[in-house]
Scaffold this active site. Structure first.
Site, PDB file in Angstrom:
ATOM      1  N   ASP A 109       0.866  -0.993   0.367  1.00  0.00           N
ATOM      2  CA  ASP A 109       0.244  -0.163  -0.414  1.00  0.00           C
ATOM      3  C   ASP A 109       0.994   1.309  -0.322  1.00  0.00           C
ATOM      4  O   ASP A 109       1.758   1.565  -0.867  1.00  0.00           O
ATOM      5  CB  ASP A 109      -0.876  -0.263   1.628  1.00  0.00           C
ATOM      6  CG  ASP A 109      -1.970   1.181   0.911  1.00  0.00           C
ATOM      7  OD1 ASP A 109      -2.702   1.075   0.403  1.00  0.00           O
ATOM      8  OD2 ASP A 109      -2.638   1.925   1.884  1.00  0.00           O
ATOM      9  N   ARG A 110       1.502   1.862   0.939  1.00  0.00           N
ATOM     10  CA  ARG A 110       1.235   3.737   1.264  1.00  0.00           C
ATOM     11  C   ARG A 110       2.653   2.938   1.365  1.00  0.00           C
ATOM     12  O   ARG A 110       3.519   3.868   0.312  1.00  0.00           O
ATOM     13  CB  ARG A 110       1.141   4.203   1.697  1.00  0.00           C
ATOM     14  CG  ARG A 110      -0.204   4.019   2.457  1.00  0.00           C
ATOM     15  CD  ARG A 110      -1.124   5.201   1.416  1.00  0.00           C
ATOM     16  NE  ARG A 110      -0.469   6.752   0.610  1.00  0.00           N
ATOM     17  CZ  ARG A 110      -1.054   6.842  -0.492  1.00  0.00           C
ATOM     18  NH1 ARG A 110      -1.769   6.228  -1.530  1.00  0.00           N
ATOM     19  NH2 ARG A 110      -0.490   8.113  -0.664  1.00  0.00           N
ATOM     20  N   ARG A 125       3.975   2.325  -2.631  1.00  0.00           N
ATOM     21  CA  ARG A 125       4.517   3.493  -3.398  1.00  0.00           C
ATOM     22  C   ARG A 125       6.020   3.900  -2.950  1.00  0.00           C
ATOM     23  O   ARG A 125       6.755   5.193  -3.852  1.00  0.00           O
ATOM     24  CB  ARG A 125       3.175   4.348  -2.482  1.00  0.00           C
ATOM     25  CG  ARG A 125       1.849   4.317  -3.638  1.00  0.00           C
ATOM     26  CD  ARG A 125       0.453   4.828  -3.321  1.00  0.00           C
ATOM     27  NE  ARG A 125      -0.735   4.049  -3.190  1.00  0.00           N
ATOM     28  CZ  ARG A 125       0.038   3.202  -4.767  1.00  0.00           C
ATOM     29  NH1 ARG A 125      -0.053   3.314  -5.738  1.00  0.00           N
ATOM     30  NH2 ARG A 125      -1.670   2.970  -4.574  1.00  0.00           N
ATOM     31  N   HIS A 146     -11.368   8.307  -0.585  1.00  0.00           N
ATOM     32  CA  HIS A 146     -10.511   8.304   0.957  1.00  0.00           C
ATOM     33  C   HIS A 146      -8.906   9.145  -0.002  1.00  0.00           C
ATOM     34  O   HIS A 146      -8.470   9.827   0.921  1.00  0.00           O
ATOM     35  CB  HIS A 146      -9.877   6.852   1.860  1.00  0.00           C
ATOM     36  CG  HIS A 146      -9.124   6.006   1.205  1.00  0.00           C
ATOM     37  ND1 HIS A 146      -9.663   5.162   0.351  1.00  0.00           N
ATOM     38  CD2 HIS A 146      -7.811   5.466   1.206  1.00  0.00           C
ATOM     39  CE1 HIS A 146      -9.073   4.289   0.383  1.00  0.00           C
ATOM     40  NE2 HIS A 146      -7.147   4.709   0.444  1.00  0.00           N
ATOM     41  N   TRP A 147      -9.013   8.839  -0.672  1.00  0.00           N
ATOM     42  CA  TRP A 147      -7.575   9.380  -1.503  1.00  0.00           C
ATOM     43  C   TRP A 147      -7.544  11.196  -2.001  1.00  0.00           C
ATOM     44  O   TRP A 147      -7.129  11.315  -1.597  1.00  0.00           O
ATOM     45  CB  TRP A 147      -7.398   8.560  -3.305  1.00  0.00           C
ATOM     46  CG  TRP A 147      -6.908   7.674  -2.774  1.00  0.00           C
ATOM     47  CD1 TRP A 147      -6.997   6.545  -2.277  1.00  0.00           C
ATOM     48  CD2 TRP A 147      -5.675   7.383  -4.060  1.00  0.00           C
ATOM     49  NE1 TRP A 147      -5.794   5.802  -2.429  1.00  0.00           N
ATOM     50  CE2 TRP A 147      -4.793   5.965  -3.358  1.00  0.00           C
ATOM     51  CE3 TRP A 147      -5.021   7.941  -5.189  1.00  0.00           C
ATOM     52  CZ2 TRP A 147      -3.767   5.225  -4.092  1.00  0.00           C
ATOM     53  CZ3 TRP A 147      -4.133   7.187  -5.486  1.00  0.00           C
ATOM     54  CH2 TRP A 147      -2.667   6.256  -4.868  1.00  0.00           C
ATOM     55  N   TYR A 154      -1.818  11.827   1.665  1.00  0.00           N
ATOM     56  CA  TYR A 154      -1.780  11.797   0.738  1.00  0.00           C
ATOM     57  C   TYR A 154      -2.317  13.150  -0.130  1.00  0.00           C
ATOM     58  O   TYR A 154      -2.360  12.740  -1.655  1.00  0.00           O
ATOM     59  CB  TYR A 154      -3.881  11.387   0.730  1.00  0.00           C
ATOM     60  CG  TYR A 154      -3.620   9.981   1.321  1.00  0.00           C
ATOM     61  CD1 TYR A 154      -4.091   8.813   0.045  1.00  0.00           C
ATOM     62  CD2 TYR A 154      -3.620   9.295   2.420  1.00  0.00           C
ATOM     63  CE1 TYR A 154      -4.584   7.548   0.763  1.00  0.00           C
ATOM     64  CE2 TYR A 154      -3.432   7.821   2.698  1.00  0.00           C
ATOM     65  CZ  TYR A 154      -3.603   6.948   1.886  1.00  0.00           C
ATOM     66  OH  TYR A 154      -4.486   5.946   2.101  1.00  0.00           O
ATOM     67  N   HIS A 179      -7.482  -6.730   0.187  1.00  0.00           N
ATOM     68  CA  HIS A 179      -6.059  -5.461   0.562  1.00  0.00           C
ATOM     69  C   HIS A 179      -4.856  -6.346   2.005  1.00  0.00           C
ATOM     70  O   HIS A 179      -4.146  -5.938   1.119  1.00  0.00           O
ATOM     71  CB  HIS A 179      -6.907  -4.806   0.494  1.00  0.00           C
ATOM     72  CG  HIS A 179      -6.050  -2.770   0.928  1.00  0.00           C
ATOM     73  ND1 HIS A 179      -5.464  -2.594   0.157  1.00  0.00           N
ATOM     74  CD2 HIS A 179      -5.902  -2.483   1.821  1.00  0.00           C
ATOM     75  CE1 HIS A 179      -4.085  -1.806   0.024  1.00  0.00           C
ATOM     76  NE2 HIS A 179      -4.508  -1.355   1.266  1.00  0.00           N
TER      77      HIS A 179
END
Length: 295
Positions: A106-107, A110, A151-152, A213, A275
């Protein structure tokens, strides 16, 4: 197995500030980065088993858990994935590791994508769980994405609006946010859940999460477009993983997308989870990671 059996929890100082992490094992270094809205605790069922073969380091990302949390800024640069990736380079250097394998969700995935682009000499292998590149999400955005990953756009609203709303009921927010794929209340390990909820009650963490974000929707896109224009791609072997009950495989062709961002080989594995791959099915997650990391 007890929670993070055989692994040590401590805080390590780097130039940018303190980083909380869990570490243990011996062998080649392996960096493991968590997702949102979590902490390094998400690796509790996977990291100790990998520590049988690797020196495993599981930090909290900048802005999350017990790591440093810069204030909100107009340009969101402190939460650019470039800055968050530099934290990882600095942390691993402090721990004596110049080159390492990476597993990230996930984050954290990235951050790891940017880490592999900006510091290709550092990353030997890269396993990314349940993402496609951030720029692809935004450029392909449609109604399904806007509703499924709403939520993004909410977290990216100007400070302090989303922070104020979330901090008014942090536990209710956490449970709603993590139940977009329905799960029972006992889904998360009790110790992991306690860590996640402690973080959610910290307004500084909520601010850091939202800044993460905001950066994704602004400065990160600038960096991603510049890297794409320059032809900067992932050079090391990549394993793309996703849960078949989640959105990545439903919305995209992950392998085709990742091949456009890689010069090295791209492997893939879809497992029967939502997820939270490493917590929903740690055995299947390990079954994919172990041979890839070993090479």
């Amino acid at each position: 197995m007890t929670f993070f059996e055989g692994m040590t929890l401590e805080t390590v100082e780097i130039g940018a500030g303190p980083m909380r992490l869990r570490h243990g094992g011996s062998g080649p270094p392996l960096l493991m980065l968590h997702g949102n809205p979590q902490t390094h605790a998400m690796w509790h069922a996977v990291a100790p088993r990998l520590a049988e073969q690797y020196t495993v380091i599981c930090p909290d990302l900048r802005g999350y858990g017990g790591s440093h949390k810069p204030p909100a800024t107009a340009d969101h640069a402190p939460y650019a994935k470039r800055a968050m990736a530099q934290d990882m380079v600095d942390l691993m250097a402090v721990l004596g590791h110049d080159r390492f394998r990476v597993v990230a969700h996930d984050r954290g995935a990235r951050v790891s994508h940017r880490l592999a682009i900006d510091h290709p000499e550092r990353v030997e292998k890269l396993a990314l769980l349940d993402i496609v590149p951030t720029i692809e999400h935004f450029e392909r955005a449609d109604m399904a994405f806007a509703m499924g990953y709403y939520h993004w756009f909410w977290f990216a609203q100007p400070h302090p609006f989303p922070e104020t709303v979330i901090s008014a009921a942090p536990e209710a927010w956490f449970r709603a946010h993590t139940n977009r794929e329905p799960k029972d209340d006992g889904f998360f390990h009790p110790d992991a859940l306690a860590d996640y909820l402690a973080a959610a009650r910290d307004p500084a963490m909520i601010r850091g999460m939202c800044e993460d974000y905001r950066a994704a929707a602004t400065i990160d896109l600038e960096h991603d477009r510049a890297s794409r224009e320059a032809g900067d791609r992932i050079r090391c072997p990549l394993l793309a993983m996703w849960g078949t009950k989640g959105k990545i495989g439903q919305w995209y062709d992950p392998v085709a997308i990742w091949k456009r961002y890689c010069d090295g080989p791209v492997a893939s594995e879809a497992i029967d989870t939502g997820h939270y791959l490493a917590e929903e099915d740690p055995d299947a997650t390990l079954a994919a990671l172990v041979p890839f990391l070993a090479g």
